[in-house]
Design a protein around this motif. Structure first.
Motif, PDB file in Angstrom:
ATOM      1  N   GLU A 245      34.263  35.399  57.298  1.00  0.00           N
ATOM      2  CA  GLU A 245      34.058  36.453  57.984  1.00  0.00           C
ATOM      3  C   GLU A 245      33.882  38.152  56.794  1.00  0.00           C
ATOM      4  N   MET A 246      34.214  37.976  55.213  1.00  0.00           N
ATOM      5  CA  MET A 246      33.702  38.652  54.097  1.00  0.00           C
ATOM      6  C   MET A 246      32.620  38.355  53.448  1.00  0.00           C
ATOM      7  N   PHE A 247      32.221  37.172  54.014  1.00  0.00           N
ATOM      8  CA  PHE A 247      30.689  36.264  53.233  1.00  0.00           C
ATOM      9  C   PHE A 247      29.875  36.484  54.688  1.00  0.00           C
ATOM     10  N   SER A 248      29.569  37.356  55.879  1.00  0.00           N
ATOM     11  CA  SER A 248      29.117  36.704  57.247  1.00  0.00           C
ATOM     12  C   SER A 248      28.186  38.034  57.608  1.00  0.00           C
ATOM     13  N   TRP A 249      29.860  38.860  58.103  1.00  0.00           N
ATOM     14  CA  TRP A 249      30.461  39.262  58.734  1.00  0.00           C
ATOM     15  C   TRP A 249      29.118  40.857  58.325  1.00  0.00           C
ATOM     16  N   TYR A 250      28.283  41.615  59.189  1.00  0.00           N
ATOM     17  CA  TYR A 250      27.195  42.734  58.956  1.00  0.00           C
ATOM     18  C   TYR A 250      27.633  43.839  59.343  1.00  0.00           C
ATOM     19  N   GLY A 251      29.400  44.176  59.661  1.00  0.00           N
ATOM     20  CA  GLY A 251      29.048  45.187  60.757  1.00  0.00           C
ATOM     21  C   GLY A 251      29.936  46.790  59.108  1.00  0.00           C
ATOM     22  N   SER A 252      30.696  46.832  60.483  1.00  0.00           N
ATOM     23  CA  SER A 252      32.201  47.371  59.647  1.00  0.00           C
ATOM     24  C   SER A 252      33.002  47.091  58.789  1.00  0.00           C
ATOM     25  N   ARG A 253      32.956  45.643  59.098  1.00  0.00           N
ATOM     26  CA  ARG A 253      33.691  44.649  58.675  1.00  0.00           C
ATOM     27  C   ARG A 253      33.257  44.323  56.674  1.00  0.00           C
ATOM     28  N   LEU A 254      32.300  45.128  56.255  1.00  0.00           N
ATOM     29  CA  LEU A 254      31.582  45.156  54.770  1.00  0.00           C
ATOM     30  C   LEU A 254      32.308  47.365  54.040  1.00  0.00           C
ATOM     31  N   ILE A 255      32.865  47.265  54.939  1.00  0.00           N
ATOM     32  CA  ILE A 255      34.364  48.242  54.639  1.00  0.00           C
ATOM     33  C   ILE A 255      35.055  47.671  53.412  1.00  0.00           C
ATOM     34  N   LYS A 256      35.509  46.261  54.465  1.00  0.00           N
ATOM     35  CA  LYS A 256      36.707  45.817  53.620  1.00  0.00           C
ATOM     36  C   LYS A 256      36.146  44.533  52.571  1.00  0.00           C
ATOM     37  N   ALA A 257      34.660  44.393  52.957  1.00  0.00           N
ATOM     38  CA  ALA A 257      34.284  43.171  52.029  1.00  0.00           C
ATOM     39  C   ALA A 257      34.301  43.545  50.867  1.00  0.00           C
ATOM     40  N   PHE A 258      34.593  44.321  50.344  1.00  0.00           N
ATOM     41  CA  PHE A 258      33.722  44.895  48.295  1.00  0.00           C
ATOM     42  C   PHE A 258      35.263  44.397  48.207  1.00  0.00           C
ATOM     43  N   LYS A 259      36.660  44.985  48.324  1.00  0.00           N
ATOM     44  CA  LYS A 259      37.786  44.551  48.275  1.00  0.00           C
ATOM     45  C   LYS A 259      37.993  43.793  48.048  1.00  0.00           C
ATOM     46  N   TYR A 260      37.682  42.596  48.736  1.00  0.00           N
ATOM     47  CA  TYR A 260      37.378  41.308  48.826  1.00  0.00           C
ATOM     48  C   TYR A 260      37.184  40.577  48.026  1.00  0.00           C
ATOM     49  N   PHE A 261      36.567  41.126  47.373  1.00  0.00           N
ATOM     50  CA  PHE A 261      35.260  40.537  46.537  1.00  0.00           C
ATOM     51  C   PHE A 261      36.015  40.491  45.113  1.00  0.00           C
ATOM     52  N   LYS A 262      36.417  42.087  44.632  1.00  0.00           N
ATOM     53  CA  LYS A 262      36.927  42.312  43.267  1.00  0.00           C
ATOM     54  C   LYS A 262      38.562  41.354  42.893  1.00  0.00           C
ATOM     55  N   ASN A 263      38.720  41.326  44.585  1.00  0.00           N
ATOM     56  CA  ASN A 263      40.132  40.331  43.864  1.00  0.00           C
ATOM     57  C   ASN A 263      39.986  38.468  43.907  1.00  0.00           C
ATOM     58  N   LEU A 264      38.755  38.387  44.337  1.00  0.00           N
ATOM     59  CA  LEU A 264      38.358  37.422  44.600  1.00  0.00           C
ATOM     60  C   LEU A 264      38.040  36.967  43.207  1.00  0.00           C
ATOM     61  N   ARG A 265      37.134  38.093  42.704  1.00  0.00           N
ATOM     62  CA  ARG A 265      36.602  37.387  40.666  1.00  0.00           C
ATOM     63  C   ARG A 265      37.892  38.038  39.862  1.00  0.00           C
ATOM     64  N   LEU A 266      38.587  38.413  40.269  1.00  0.00           N
ATOM     65  CA  LEU A 266      39.981  38.470  39.696  1.00  0.00           C
ATOM     66  C   LEU A 266      40.658  36.967  39.813  1.00  0.00           C
ATOM     67  N   SER A 267      40.369  36.921  40.984  1.00  0.00           N
ATOM     68  CA  SER A 267      41.590  35.375  41.110  1.00  0.00           C
ATOM     69  C   SER A 267      40.881  34.843  40.399  1.00  0.00           C
ATOM     70  N   LEU A 268      39.112  34.070  40.338  1.00  0.00           N
ATOM     71  CA  LEU A 268      39.073  33.499  39.720  1.00  0.00           C
ATOM     72  C   LEU A 268      39.008  33.686  38.484  1.00  0.00           C
ATOM     73  N   GLU A 269      38.819  35.064  37.664  1.00  0.00           N
ATOM     74  CA  GLU A 269      39.595  34.898  36.814  1.00  0.00           C
ATOM     75  C   GLU A 269      40.643  34.422  36.136  1.00  0.00           C
ATOM     76  N   ASN A 270      41.556  34.610  36.443  1.00  0.00           N
ATOM     77  CA  ASN A 270      43.007  34.647  35.793  1.00  0.00           C
ATOM     78  C   ASN A 270      43.040  32.616  35.734  1.00  0.00           C
ATOM     79  N   ASN A 271      42.503  32.012  36.895  1.00  0.00           N
ATOM     80  CA  ASN A 271      42.718  30.848  37.072  1.00  0.00           C
ATOM     81  C   ASN A 271      42.214  30.371  36.029  1.00  0.00           C
ATOM     82  N   GLN A 272      41.531  30.923  35.091  1.00  0.00           N
ATOM     83  CA  GLN A 272      40.360  30.917  33.810  1.00  0.00           C
ATOM     84  C   GLN A 272      41.267  30.408  32.926  1.00  0.00           C
TER      85      GLN A 272
END
Length: 273
Positions: A245-272
């Protein structure tokens, strides 16, 4: 007093003539259903799809008229809608043409964030919710600005985004998902392909250069067990379950998407690390 609207154009530049603000709405696109509710139009919705899951109660309170690819035309007709909301990618040409025999049809066409913001603005005009639309647009723009600052100096990661299994299918060029991947500084290794190609996974094709494999939660509901199926083909990649939903829902879901993207990148960095 009802507001008079003379002429509206949708995102395919099709003219829509409305004598008054539509009061009975059918949405055939899940992300647009959520947007309508966030614009304060839930009470105007008379029909949605079986995939409209946000807000959670919507399919209980509003008639379900089919899916995004198959609809119950007689049911739609009986609901006497003033307007039906479609999307070029999610709904077929046959569905649009059938709906046009009933009432006005608005078609969205989304590839980038600006298209999303334009759609929100159009709905604000069509449904006399301009102030609500402006508030959502303003919030999304703020989230984008903050995220671009966060991601600016992050390294580019080579990625694959899977949307289906049997056959294996990925998101490629000319999709909103590919645009979202770019925003996240993911280099889509299938970007030269078009739309949603089928790909072959075999032990003779092992890609050790991929950094990240994203298994989307939709339309195929990838689970933890599928990570093992994929890992052997991308042995050096971090394989993660992504919220589709964060990558493909393009309505008001975008309000939440960018916080999700930020946490996703931080999670990848922590795993590496």
């Amino acid at each position: 007093m009802k507001k008079t609207i003379n002429l509206i154009k949708d995102q395919l530049s099709r003219s829509i003539h409305l004598k008054e603000t539509p009061k009975r709405i059918i949405s055939l696109v899940p992300s647009q259903t959520e947007l309508l509710c966030d614009l304060g139009l839930e009470n105007a919705l008379v029909g949605v799809t079986k995939f409209c899951i946000h807000p959670q109660h919507i399919r209980t309170d509003v008639a379900v008229v089919g899916g995004t690819k198959q609809i119950h035309l007689d049911k739609i007709k009986a609901l006497q809608p003033d307007i039906i909301l479609c999307n070029k990618e999610e709904n077929t040409k046959d569905i649009v043409e059938a709906c046009e025999t009933i009432c006005n049809v608005h078609i969205s066409d989304i590839f980038i964030i600006d298209d999303s913001l334009e759609l929100i603005h159009q709905y604000g005009v069509i449904f006399n919710k301009s102030s609500e639309a402006f508030a959502i647009i303003n919030t999304i723009q703020g989230e984008i600005k903050d995220f671009k600052t966060f991601i600016k100096n992050k390294p580019i990661l080579k990625a694959v985004y899977f949307i289906w299994k049997n056959p294996w299918m990925v998101a490629a060029n000319n999709t909103f998902i590919n645009y979202a991947l770019k925003l996240n500084k993911f280099e889509n290794i299938f970007e030269k392909e078009n739309r949603y190609p089928e790909i072959e996974l075999s032990e003779s094709i092992i890609n050790k250069d991929v950094d990240t494999v994203l298994l989307s939660s939709e339309p195929y509901p990838f689970k933890e067990k599928h990570k093992r199926d994929i890992q052997k083909f991308y042995p050096n990649a971090e394989v993660i379950l992504a919220d589709g939903e964060m990558f493909s829902w393009y309505g008001s879901r975008l309000i939440k998407a960018f916080k999700y993207f930020k946490n996703l990148r931080l999670s990848l960095e922590n795993n590496q690390s």
